[in-house]
Enzyme design. Sequence first.
Site, PDB file in Angstrom:
ATOM      1  N   ASP A  97     -10.215  16.976 -48.181  1.00 32.06           N
ATOM      2  CA  ASP A  97     -11.204  17.008 -47.100  1.00 32.06           C
ATOM      3  C   ASP A  97     -12.157  18.209 -47.160  1.00 32.06           C
ATOM      4  O   ASP A  97     -13.222  18.174 -46.562  1.00 32.06           O
ATOM      5  CB  ASP A  97     -10.494  17.022 -45.734  1.00 32.06           C
TER       6      ASP A  97
ATOM      7  N   ARG B 248       5.733  14.346 -44.214  1.00 39.83           N
ATOM      8  CA  ARG B 248       5.520  15.028 -42.943  1.00 39.83           C
ATOM      9  C   ARG B 248       6.881  15.257 -42.314  1.00 39.83           C
ATOM     10  O   ARG B 248       7.815  14.520 -42.581  1.00 39.83           O
ATOM     11  CB  ARG B 248       4.591  14.204 -42.069  1.00 39.83           C
TER      12      ARG B 248
ATOM     13  N   GLY C  34      -0.876  15.859 -46.551  1.00 40.18           N
ATOM     14  CA  GLY C  34      -1.571  14.892 -47.409  1.00 40.18           C
ATOM     15  C   GLY C  34      -1.646  15.411 -48.834  1.00 40.18           C
ATOM     16  O   GLY C  34      -1.942  16.584 -49.043  1.00 40.18           O
TER      17      GLY C  34
ATOM     18  N   ASP D 259      -4.155  22.413 -43.359  1.00 38.18           N
ATOM     19  CA  ASP D 259      -3.997  23.352 -42.236  1.00 38.18           C
ATOM     20  C   ASP D 259      -2.676  23.186 -41.482  1.00 38.18           C
ATOM     21  O   ASP D 259      -2.087  24.170 -41.044  1.00 38.18           O
ATOM     22  CB  ASP D 259      -5.210  23.326 -41.301  1.00 38.18           C
TER      23      ASP D 259
ATOM     24  N   THR E  81      -6.349  19.966 -50.156  1.00 35.08           N
ATOM     25  CA  THR E  81      -6.720  18.786 -49.375  1.00 35.08           C
ATOM     26  C   THR E  81      -8.064  18.286 -49.882  1.00 35.08           C
ATOM     27  O   THR E  81      -8.967  19.085 -50.142  1.00 35.08           O
ATOM     28  CB  THR E  81      -6.808  19.080 -47.854  1.00 35.08           C
TER      29      THR E  81
ATOM     30  N   ARG F 100     -40.995  -0.786 -49.909  1.00 35.56           N
ATOM     31  CA  ARG F 100     -41.377  -0.199 -51.200  1.00 35.56           C
ATOM     32  C   ARG F 100     -40.779  -0.989 -52.364  1.00 35.56           C
ATOM     33  O   ARG F 100     -40.877  -0.591 -53.520  1.00 35.56           O
ATOM     34  CB  ARG F 100     -40.873   1.249 -51.282  1.00 35.56           C
TER      35      ARG F 100
ATOM     36  N   GLN G 130      -9.328   7.639 -52.805  1.00 33.13           N
ATOM     37  CA  GLN G 130      -9.896   8.995 -52.951  1.00 33.13           C
ATOM     38  C   GLN G 130      -8.821  10.068 -53.092  1.00 33.13           C
ATOM     39  O   GLN G 130      -9.103  11.203 -53.468  1.00 33.13           O
ATOM     40  CB  GLN G 130     -10.758   9.343 -51.732  1.00 33.13           C
TER      41      GLN G 130
ATOM     42  N   ASP H 155     -11.896  20.929 -45.582  1.00 35.08           N
ATOM     43  CA  ASP H 155     -12.150  21.191 -44.154  1.00 35.08           C
ATOM     44  C   ASP H 155     -11.578  22.515 -43.659  1.00 35.08           C
ATOM     45  O   ASP H 155     -11.351  22.684 -42.465  1.00 35.08           O
ATOM     46  CB  ASP H 155     -11.590  20.026 -43.310  1.00 35.08           C
TER      47      ASP H 155
ATOM     48  N   ARG I  27     -11.612  13.389 -42.631  1.00 33.44           N
ATOM     49  CA  ARG I  27     -11.273  13.639 -41.211  1.00 33.44           C
ATOM     50  C   ARG I  27     -12.531  14.098 -40.477  1.00 33.44           C
ATOM     51  O   ARG I  27     -13.560  13.462 -40.562  1.00 33.44           O
ATOM     52  CB  ARG I  27     -10.127  14.633 -41.103  1.00 33.44           C
TER      53      ARG I  27
HETATM   54  P1  ADP Z   1      -1.778  18.922 -43.769  1.00 32.74           P
HETATM   55  O1  ADP Z   1      -1.050  20.094 -44.287  1.00 32.74           O
HETATM   56  O2  ADP Z   1      -2.324  18.059 -44.866  1.00 32.74           O
HETATM   57  O3  ADP Z   1      -2.820  19.305 -42.720  1.00 32.74           O
HETATM   58  P2  ADP Z   1      -0.028  17.890 -41.626  1.00 32.74           P
HETATM   59  O4  ADP Z   1      -0.928  18.339 -40.528  1.00 32.74           O
HETATM   60  O5  ADP Z   1       0.561  16.539 -41.527  1.00 32.74           O
HETATM   61  O6  ADP Z   1      -0.725  17.946 -43.067  1.00 32.74           O
HETATM   62  O7  ADP Z   1       1.147  18.958 -41.729  1.00 32.74           O
HETATM   63  C1  ADP Z   1       2.163  18.840 -42.693  1.00 32.74           C
HETATM   64  C2  ADP Z   1       3.474  19.321 -42.129  1.00 32.74           C
HETATM   65  O8  ADP Z   1       3.340  20.707 -41.762  1.00 32.74           O
HETATM   66  C3  ADP Z   1       3.936  18.639 -40.852  1.00 32.74           C
HETATM   67  O9  ADP Z   1       4.610  17.430 -41.100  1.00 32.74           O
HETATM   68  C4  ADP Z   1       4.881  19.680 -40.278  1.00 32.74           C
HETATM   69  O10 ADP Z   1       6.123  19.656 -40.912  1.00 32.74           O
HETATM   70  C5  ADP Z   1       4.165  20.986 -40.633  1.00 32.74           C
HETATM   71  N1  ADP Z   1       3.338  21.432 -39.495  1.00 32.74           N
HETATM   72  C6  ADP Z   1       2.145  20.921 -39.103  1.00 32.74           C
HETATM   73  N2  ADP Z   1       1.686  21.533 -37.991  1.00 32.74           N
HETATM   74  C7  ADP Z   1       2.619  22.452 -37.662  1.00 32.74           C
HETATM   75  C8  ADP Z   1       2.752  23.410 -36.590  1.00 32.74           C
HETATM   76  N3  ADP Z   1       1.829  23.533 -35.640  1.00 32.74           N
HETATM   77  N4  ADP Z   1       3.874  24.177 -36.580  1.00 32.74           N
HETATM   78  C9  ADP Z   1       4.816  24.052 -37.530  1.00 32.74           C
HETATM   79  N5  ADP Z   1       4.749  23.187 -38.549  1.00 32.74           N
HETATM   80  C10 ADP Z   1       3.681  22.383 -38.633  1.00 32.74           C
END
Ligand code: ADP
Length: 319
Positions: free
Chosen positions: A127, A72, A11, A103, A125, A211, A251, A129, A171
Amino acid sequence: MKTIGLLTSGGDAPGMNAAIRSVVRTSIYNNARIIGIKQGYNGLLNGEMEEMKLSSVADIIHRGGTMLLSARCDEFKTEEGLSKALNIISVFGIDGLVILGGDGTFRGAKNLHNGGVPVVCIPCTIDNDMGYTDYTIGFMTAVETAVDAIGKIRDTSTSHGRANIVEVMGRGCGDIALYSGIAGGAESIIVPEVDFDIDEVCKRVIQGKNRGKLHHIIALAEGVGNAYEVAEEIEEKTGTETRVTILGHIQRGGSPTVFDRIMASKMGNKAVELLLEGKSGRALGTKCNKIIDVDLDEALNTEREFDIELYNIGKILSI
Ligand code: ADP
């Protein structure tokens, strides 16, 4: 370390561009080449990359989004995808990577690190988070947007004597609701980290009305559940017309706040310094306003602690 690669993934968050600018300029200042990789891990797998110059990042510090684009990429999560990425990194002569994202992005970066590629990650991000850091880039800009919206909604709610739920992003994390709720003077704040009692919210609506209050703003984090169901219940129990406004992707955009630009500038600079020092598998963050770097494992496994003190202050201030 002669050639550094840079990508933004997951994101997007306002402030990513400020971080890109900082990474590019710090690299060039230190006589390293800097390669911009488009569309996150997707662009890495497709070899979508080009060298960046000082001028490549002119006029972007104030822009939302990411000039390198984000995407993604499920292929990158597979073993084949990872080995393809490692091969491309080697073919393009990239000695290390700065990776911006949340993450999920960090998990991908960890795999590259395990595959022998030096990586340093910057938390981006809205978030807020990620448990290992007090702050993620983009959060304050998102909060400003939410506060601005709450002010506007209050105007119209007052005119009609309505309650209004403002659903914000985050989230599973309630920080955008908490910060925007307090800063925007919301009468109730509902977050996933604290069990909420609908009767207590209704009591506040009725007490406020008695009030002479004409509005009741409820800042609700998206992780709580269905805002329309909450609104229906409030309307039924209080007899007050209750509207829902879902702020959504508004946002995620907009010009980053000064705080986000400064954080991004500091972290971008530090990321390059760490790579040049030969460090790898590190995640940048902040603790008590100081820039920190921690092991990627720690970054991925530290649970977020909700600021219950701030939440309780919010409750007191909105009586
Ligand atoms: P964010 O980084 O905002 O949390 P995503 O969770 O969509 O976003 O992750 C972004 C990209 O990171 C995914 O499309 C994928 O290519 C890679 N990614 C996410 N999780 C994993 C994982 N467990 N192992 C390897 N690559 C990952």
